[in-house]
Design a protein around this motif. Structure first.
Motif: not given
Lengths: 532, 313
Positions: B18-39
């Motif tokens: 449950v923790v894994a699912l919650f953390v994953f969704l929380m991170l991926h649905l929140s704003p911010g994109d590592p690709a733009t930071v890297i780019a």
């Protein structure tokens, strides 16, 4: 018990003396190891300077890698790994011969083939590299030390491109690493620069260690910005990332570190009270702030409204809010870095004479209808946070509706890439800055690109005429004509308003007084730096 | 008891899921994109898309989750998007400073707070009690970073006794380790000393009025025996509970102390990862923290049975 003869005693004594001397010498050698401890401006999170444009990775690149050409203090490209070079009369064929005695950190010799692969990888990622590669007909190694670059048409920025000072810098790597997909990180850090990266000592978020490259073969010229002889004067350079500014201040005051790359200006008075600390500005060009508007959506899809914003920008207000101490900022009305060879005020009347009345008049002419302006406010970067607040008030003062949306920089970088209308998650204004070395001409200055949604930078201005002028500049080989074209680009950019410049500021460095040999440059280097 | 421990450990699996699912969704649905930071600032939209594709961020979210869970099941927490290093290696690099800071803080806290609480209860209503409670209120109220800077100013900058910042592992020698850990541990322990001293006092006051304590005194037991053997042992359950909660808080809550003293621990690792949107690190660390919390709770439950034989599972 065996008796000790005089001869045996003599041998024993000599051996003891020799052993003692050896131990003493090794102890002395151990003591003599000089370590320069540096607080860098950011954490080194990735180590491939072609994969990312982060300035900290660029600085890491300069430690480890070398370049074919490098910019001197006048921003003129000078040979670095290259010994001799020539250009054919038609300007299409460039031949570079590498210096003797260049080796990679793994001991293998640097070859022309390595450099060709490195240039190709860089050319796939870097904007200026891509532009150069557009005109390259062939790039090949004709022998162990000779690189031949053949162009399909004359290009005026060949040396400026392969000697560019800031991200992405065309660093040379061994072919086996340079063949890595440009969109993936290299698996190993092997360069030929004055320092070697110590992989096992790297703790991301905390510590990076560089060891002196004993086999480095420096040029004989005196160092000048990124060019000239790169003499590693210390055995080891440690980058100790200290994100908390008060802790960084205390560490420098207490002598636990030797050099602080970017102390905030408001802490400078404390540093200056300590006679063991030197504070000075090493970057003669500084940083230029950019107020970027989104050309795709109202109200900034209207040229007059954009001009109104430029007319309203009072750089002094911005700089007092963001920097504070006038010693560390300048009013600069050129979109190219002030102090760089192409600095100009062509077409910059609105920037030179900011006026609220002019701004309001232009706003009226543009038919502004009260559409709210959404400003993306990066609250975790003090300069940009202050600039956002000043812009909000400035726009309100001329009669615009403003909405500030607070977020961290990482969120801003993804929000600004959204081309949708504001109601669907788009934006109208954000702020950022460029170091002077990045904006010294119309090609390196990404903010001047006007290729619309396909090719322009965030904000997506679309002006074919400006693109034609930038192309003409890049292909022109006569410096005088180039300068005139740069002026035309500048005037056109301010007419269509690619962006507004909200001031120039200079980040001082602070270091212990036993450190010397620092190089004045837009990028901070650690060769030539010694510690007593 | 063994059955209880086995059941509790088995129960961690669905909790972690449950923790894994919650953390994953929380991170991926929140704003911010590592690709733009890297780019970075120079990248074109096409460059950003290529980076997203290389990182697998262009895949549907359920595919990304499945890939992550599959690597997790193989005992792999993934690779950091930015440093390209295994998350397990990054955690291992940071584990020692955080654990040593937490452990040292815990030792100082228990050694100071429990006696303080016992003495305050024993001398309830006197100036000793009031002094201890005053310290507890101040200690609980003063922000960790303020106390940290005050200690650095006087102990390091003025007296020159200890370093301002940094962490020296114990492998470099006990003295350098103690020099580097003393100030951070003192700073961090003050708030826990205040908390645990108060709880100890309150808990002790409750049992000191019990009949068996009065009986022990009437039988002529030495006062320290009455306090330690009769009273403290019976007052220990809430004290152990709060110490356990304190340990759990310490593991994840040392970020301020780590920042003030520049200790490269887990707190700073997770903070940096959040600011950069380095998803694998954040996910790995939160999972690890969850697991540690579960283990600490289990340890507390087991301790209850040792302290109070009436408790059975």
């Amino acid at each position: 018990m065996a008796s000790i003869t005089r001869r045996r005693f003599g041998v024993f004594t000599a051996a003891a003396v020799a052993l003692g001397a050896a131990v003493g010498l090794s102890a002395q050698a151990a003591q003599a190891e000089t370590v320069l401890r540096v607080i860098p401006h950011a954490d080194l999170k990735n180590v491939d300077p072609i994969w990312t444009t982060a300035y900290i990775t660029r600085n890491h690149g300069y430690m480890v890698y070398d370049t074919l050409f490098a910019m001197d203090e006048n921003l003129e490209p000078q040979p670095q790994m290259v010994d001799t070079w020539e250009v054919s009369e038609d300007g299409l064929t460039w031949t570079f011969v590498l210096r003797d005695g260049l080796t990679w950190h793994d001991g293998t010799p640097v070859t022309a083939e390595d450099c060709v692969a490195s240039l190709q990888r860089w050319g796939a990622r870097d904007g200026m590299g891509q532009k150069l590669m557009d005109t390259v007909a062939s790039l090949e190694a004709t022998d162990e030390k000779t690189i031949v670059l053949t162009l399909s048409e004359p290009y005026g920025l060949v040396l400026e491109s392969i000697g560019k000072i800031s991200s992405n810098v065309p660093f040379m790597m061994p072919k086996r690493l340079a063949d890595t997909d440009p969109f993936e990180q290299v698996p190993e850090i092997v360069g030929s620069g004055p320092f070697m990266f110590s992989q096992e000592d790297w703790v991301p978020g905390s510590k990076v260690v560089y060891l002196r490259n004993e086999n480095y073969n420096p040029r004989e010229e005196a160092p000048s910005a990124a060019a000239g002889g790169k003499l590693a004067q210390v055995d080891r350079v440690e980058w100790l990332y200290i994100p908390d500014q008060t802790t960084a201040l205390n560490a420098l005051l207490n002598g636990e570190v030797d050099y602080w790359e970017q102390p905030p200006v408001d802490l400078v008075p404390i540093l200056q009270q300590n006679s063991d600390i030197v504070v000075e500005v090493l970057d003669p060009l500084g940083n230029q702030g950019m107020l970027r508007m989104n050309h795709l959506h109202p109200p900034f899809d209207n040229e007059k409204v954009r001009q109104a914003v430029v007319a309203a920008v009072n750089q002094e207000t911005y700089m007092l809010a963001a920097i504070g101490d006038p010693e560390y900022f300048d009013i600069c009305t050129s979109l190219y870095a002030c102090g760089s060879p192409l600095e100009t005020t062509a077409g910059a009347d609105l920037l030179v004479n900011p006026s609220k009345e002019t701004a309001m008049k232009l706003l009226e002419e543009g038919g502004y209808d009260g559409t709210p302006v959404v400003i993306l406010q990066a609250t975790d970067i003090p300069v940009l946070n202050a600039a956002s607040l000043v812009t909000a008030q400035t726009l309100r003062d001329i009669g615009m509706e403003v909405e500030l949306q607070a977020m961290d920089w990482a969120t801003l970088t993804s929000r600004r890439a959204v081309q949708d209308p504001v109601v669907d998650g788009g934006w109208n204004v954000f702020h950022t800055w460029w170091i002077g070395g990045d904006i010294s001409n119309p090609v390196t200055h990404t903010g001047l690109s006007t290729g619309g949604t396909e090719r322009a930078w965030f904000g997506w201005p679309d002006d074919p005429k400006l693109e034609e002028l930038r192309d003409a500049f890049s292909k022109e080989t006569d410096p005088d004509v180039q300068k005139a074209l740069a002026d035309e680009v500048h005037a056109r950019a301010l007419q269509v308003v690619t962006h507004a410049n909200f001031g120039t500021w200079f980040n001082p460095v602070a270091y212990r007084s036993n450190v010397s040999g620092l190089i004045k440059s837009p990028v901070q280097f650690f060769w030539n730096v010694s510690k007593n | 008891m063994l059955g209880f421990i086995a059941r509790r450990l088995l129960a961690t699996i669905p909790v972690m899921g449950v923790v894994a699912l919650f953390v994953f969704l929380m991170l991926h649905l929140s704003p911010g994109d590592p690709a733009t930071v890297i780019a970075g600032d120079y990248a074109s939209p096409a460059d950003i898309e290529r980076i997203r594709a290389k990182l697998g961020l262009d895949q549907p979210i359920h595919i990304q989750f499945g890939t992550w869970v599959w690597t997790l099941m193989q005992g792999d927490l993934g690779i950091s998007i930015f440093s390209n290093l295994p998350v397990t290696k990054l955690i291992a690099q940071r584990l020692e400073p955080t654990l040593m800071l937490a452990l040292t803080t815990l030792i100082i806290t228990i050694l100071v707070a429990v006696p303080m609480g016992v003495i305050a209860a024993w001398k309830a209503g006197t100036w000793i009690d009031r002094s201890i409670m005053l310290f507890a209120v101040v200690g609980f109220s003063i922000p960790v970073f303020v106390l940290g800077y005050i200690l650095i100013y006087f102990v390091s900058l003025k007296a020159g006794l200890l370093p301002v910042q940094g962490y020296r592992p114990i492998s470099e020698g006990v003295v350098p380790f103690l020099r580097s850990i003393t100030l951070p541990a003192l700073t961090l322990s003050v708030i826990y000393i205040a908390l645990i001293a108060r709880i100890t006092r309150a808990s002790m006051l409750e049992v000191l009025d019990e009949d068996y304590v009065r009986t022990a005194r009437a039988k002529g037991q030495l006062e320290w025996k009455v306090l330690i053997v009769h009273a403290l042992r019976n007052a220990a359950v809430p004290i152990v509970t709060i110490i356990g909660i304190g340990v759990a808080l310490l593991i994840g809550g040392v970020v301020v102390t780590e920042s003030v003293y520049n200790i490269p621990g887990l707190g700073r690792l997770v903070l940096d990862a959040i600011l950069k949107r380095d998803y694998p690190i954040i996910q790995g660390l939160i999972l690890m923290f969850s697991f540690v919390y579960i283990l600490i709770n289990l340890a507390i439950d087991i301790l209850y049975t040792l302290i109070d034989p009436r408790i059975r599972y």
